[in-house]
Scaffold this motif. Sequence first.
Motif, mmCIF file in Angstrom:
data_model
loop_
_atom_site.group_PDB
_atom_site.id
_atom_site.type_symbol
_atom_site.label_atom_id
_atom_site.label_comp_id
_atom_site.label_asym_id
_atom_site.label_seq_id
_atom_site.Cartn_x
_atom_site.Cartn_y
_atom_site.Cartn_z
ATOM 1 N N ALA A 1 0.851 -1.191 0.000
ATOM 2 C CA ALA A 1 0.000 0.000 0.000
ATOM 3 C C ALA A 1 0.884 1.238 0.000
ATOM 4 C CB ALA A 1 -0.930 0.014 1.217
ATOM 5 N N ALA A 2 0.364 2.334 -0.561
ATOM 6 C CA ALA A 2 1.103 3.597 -0.632
ATOM 7 C C ALA A 2 0.313 4.682 0.066
ATOM 8 C CB ALA A 2 1.349 3.976 -2.093
ATOM 9 N N ASN A 3 1.031 5.581 0.770
ATOM 10 C CA ASN A 3 0.349 6.740 1.325
ATOM 11 C C ASN A 3 0.616 7.958 0.459
ATOM 12 O OD1 ASN A 3 2.852 7.822 2.009
ATOM 13 N ND2 ASN A 3 2.525 7.743 4.212
ATOM 14 N N ALA A 4 0.071 9.099 0.854
ATOM 15 C CA ALA A 4 0.117 10.291 0.008
ATOM 16 C C ALA A 4 1.497 10.920 -0.071
ATOM 17 C CB ALA A 4 -0.900 11.318 0.515
ATOM 18 N N SER A 5 2.384 10.604 0.873
ATOM 19 C CA SER A 5 3.684 11.277 0.921
ATOM 20 C C SER A 5 4.827 10.436 0.382
ATOM 21 C CB SER A 5 3.994 11.697 2.362
ATOM 22 O OG SER A 5 4.107 10.570 3.202
ATOM 23 N N GLY A 6 4.521 9.285 -0.215
ATOM 24 C CA GLY A 6 5.568 8.497 -0.859
ATOM 25 C C GLY A 6 6.075 7.321 -0.068
ATOM 26 N N LYS A 7 5.425 6.970 1.019
ATOM 27 C CA LYS A 7 5.827 5.789 1.773
ATOM 28 C C LYS A 7 5.104 4.554 1.229
ATOM 29 C CE LYS A 7 6.611 8.452 5.989
ATOM 30 N NZ LYS A 7 6.171 8.712 7.377
ATOM 31 N N ILE A 8 5.856 3.464 1.130
ATOM 32 C CA ILE A 8 5.315 2.204 0.654
ATOM 33 C C ILE A 8 5.322 1.210 1.809
ATOM 34 C CG2 ILE A 8 5.530 0.334 -1.018
ATOM 35 C CD1 ILE A 8 4.906 3.046 -2.264
ATOM 36 N N TYR A 9 4.152 0.658 2.134
ATOM 37 C CA TYR A 9 4.004 -0.316 3.208
ATOM 38 C C TYR A 9 3.856 -1.704 2.596
ATOM 39 C CZ TYR A 9 2.955 3.774 6.081
ATOM 40 O OH TYR A 9 3.019 4.984 6.726
ATOM 41 N N VAL A 10 4.588 -2.664 3.140
ATOM 42 C CA VAL A 10 4.570 -4.029 2.615
ATOM 43 C C VAL A 10 4.198 -5.003 3.728
ATOM 44 C CG1 VAL A 10 5.898 -5.859 1.489
ATOM 45 C CG2 VAL A 10 6.346 -3.460 0.909
ATOM 46 N N ALA A 11 3.209 -5.845 3.461
ATOM 47 C CA ALA A 11 2.890 -6.939 4.371
ATOM 48 C C ALA A 11 3.825 -8.101 4.048
ATOM 49 C CB ALA A 11 1.433 -7.365 4.214
ATOM 50 N N ASP A 12 4.848 -8.257 4.889
ATOM 51 C CA ASP A 12 5.852 -9.315 4.732
ATOM 52 C C ASP A 12 5.258 -10.567 5.371
ATOM 53 O OD1 ASP A 12 8.168 -10.723 4.363
ATOM 54 O OD2 ASP A 12 9.400 -9.500 5.698
ATOM 55 N N THR A 13 4.445 -11.260 4.605
ATOM 56 C CA THR A 13 3.456 -12.188 5.150
ATOM 57 C C THR A 13 4.040 -13.310 5.990
ATOM 58 O OG1 THR A 13 2.016 -11.676 3.280
ATOM 59 C CG2 THR A 13 1.518 -13.686 4.527
ATOM 60 N N PHE A 14 5.005 -14.048 5.450
ATOM 61 C CA PHE A 14 5.517 -15.203 6.179
ATOM 62 C C PHE A 14 6.593 -14.827 7.202
ATOM 63 C CE2 PHE A 14 2.939 -17.383 3.275
ATOM 64 C CZ PHE A 14 2.819 -18.697 3.679
ATOM 65 N N ASN A 15 6.973 -13.548 7.230
ATOM 66 C CA ASN A 15 7.786 -13.031 8.336
ATOM 67 C C ASN A 15 6.917 -12.376 9.404
ATOM 68 O OD1 ASN A 15 10.446 -13.783 7.641
ATOM 69 N ND2 ASN A 15 10.610 -12.081 6.207
ATOM 70 N N ASN A 16 5.605 -12.344 9.165
ATOM 71 C CA ASN A 16 4.639 -11.816 10.137
ATOM 72 C C ASN A 16 5.009 -10.408 10.613
ATOM 73 O OD1 ASN A 16 2.714 -14.127 10.567
ATOM 74 N ND2 ASN A 16 4.643 -15.153 11.093
ATOM 75 N N ARG A 17 5.196 -9.516 9.641
ATOM 76 C CA ARG A 17 5.570 -8.150 9.989
ATOM 77 C C ARG A 17 5.212 -7.196 8.850
ATOM 78 N NH1 ARG A 17 12.187 -8.791 9.290
ATOM 79 N NH2 ARG A 17 12.169 -9.047 7.021
ATOM 80 N N ILE A 18 5.291 -5.910 9.158
ATOM 81 C CA ILE A 18 5.104 -4.843 8.183
ATOM 82 C C ILE A 18 6.433 -4.128 8.000
ATOM 83 C CG2 ILE A 18 3.828 -2.749 7.606
ATOM 84 C CD1 ILE A 18 2.080 -5.264 7.813
#
Length: 407
Positions: free
Chosen positions: A306-323
């Motif tokens: 997912a992306a926010n308005a200021s240029g940050k990209i968030y990733v669901a690192d699924t099998f590492n159970n983290r963001i």
Amino acid sequence: MSDTGVIMRKLIFTMAVCFLAYYTITAAGGKDDGGAAGDSHPSYLSLGNLWGEAGSEEGQFKGPSGIAVDSAGNLYVADTNNDRIQVFNGRGRFIAAFGSTGKGEGNLGSPGDVTVDAEGNVYVVDSENFRVEKFDADGNYLTAWGPDSEVGTGFMRQPVGIAVDAVGSVYVADAWQSLILKYDASGNFMTAWGDTLDENGGMLSFRPTYLAIDSAGNVFVTDYYNNRVQKFDATGALMATWGTEGSGPGEFSYPAGITVDASDNVFVADTFNHRIQQFDNAGNFISEWGTEGDSYGSFNLPFGVAANASGKIYVADTFNNRIQVFDFSDKPCMVTSLLGRDDYRTAKLRDFREAFLAHSVPGRRLIALYGRASALLQPVFEKSPLAKNTARVLLTSVLFVTASFIR
């Protein structure tokens, strides 16, 4: 001692450690000195750049998948195997959670994706219950739709991804039916496109998984089994398609999550290649990052992005159970501002940060300390050329002194 004095002491210590480490690498013979940081690659944020671990407590995850960002910058995570949605601020501070295992109103069964509309309403793909549930901004249940519809009138068989456009229309990727289903904000069926439902569930000619919508209302879909991305207009007319199986630039191995940033660039979670790829709006490859692993900046089957308005990209690192969080805002850090983006020492420090510091908790804390100092001093540099020149002299002096000790 004043707060300014404390900050300066920490800043000098941090810079000295980083520069000492840099010259250690240089003396040992590191990577090519002529390289420079690529403008199209993200930088790791200094604070709130990674959170989560396996578990069911607040801020813990079991297979996080779809993620979304609201207009206030809060992050919604489909905590799939905990049957809930967790909400965080943009820096990873836990805010709330809603949903529990079951089939009733407000219950969830392996939620696969989540999205938020302009009014703050939250839409969740309740995958095991074959429906979409709608909640208000506080997580209160509002309505649901999907499982009781007749075939051809909004019936859902295997909903996976969800997205909402600027006017409130809701799009759902139904992988089993090979269809994109479109509803209004109340769940009334509007239209669908893709393969028609047949006795084999549409076969594998189109396997839509996750969705994203750009500023013009175009719909981007990851076609999971066909290792490609498809772009449609709001009526379902095909506009573009790109990707093939592989691990090179623009190739995929079962792509899942997809998002569009404020500049309409497209980011794809190339799940089985353990990386994120960036494209322009027409599908031209721009950049990629990530490798398989559990260190900072590595992934283990990432599903959501997912992306926010200021240029940050968030990733669901699924099998590492983290963001994990990455920055495409292209705001220069202190060293970049003082030395220049193309200075080989800047590239060396970046390589050291990503290869060594980012792999340990003390190292990430050192990065965070540097980030705080950089955030405090950058506005001063922008307003005062004298301060910037003085800091540049200090920086080059530290480099000279540390180099003389090493050599």
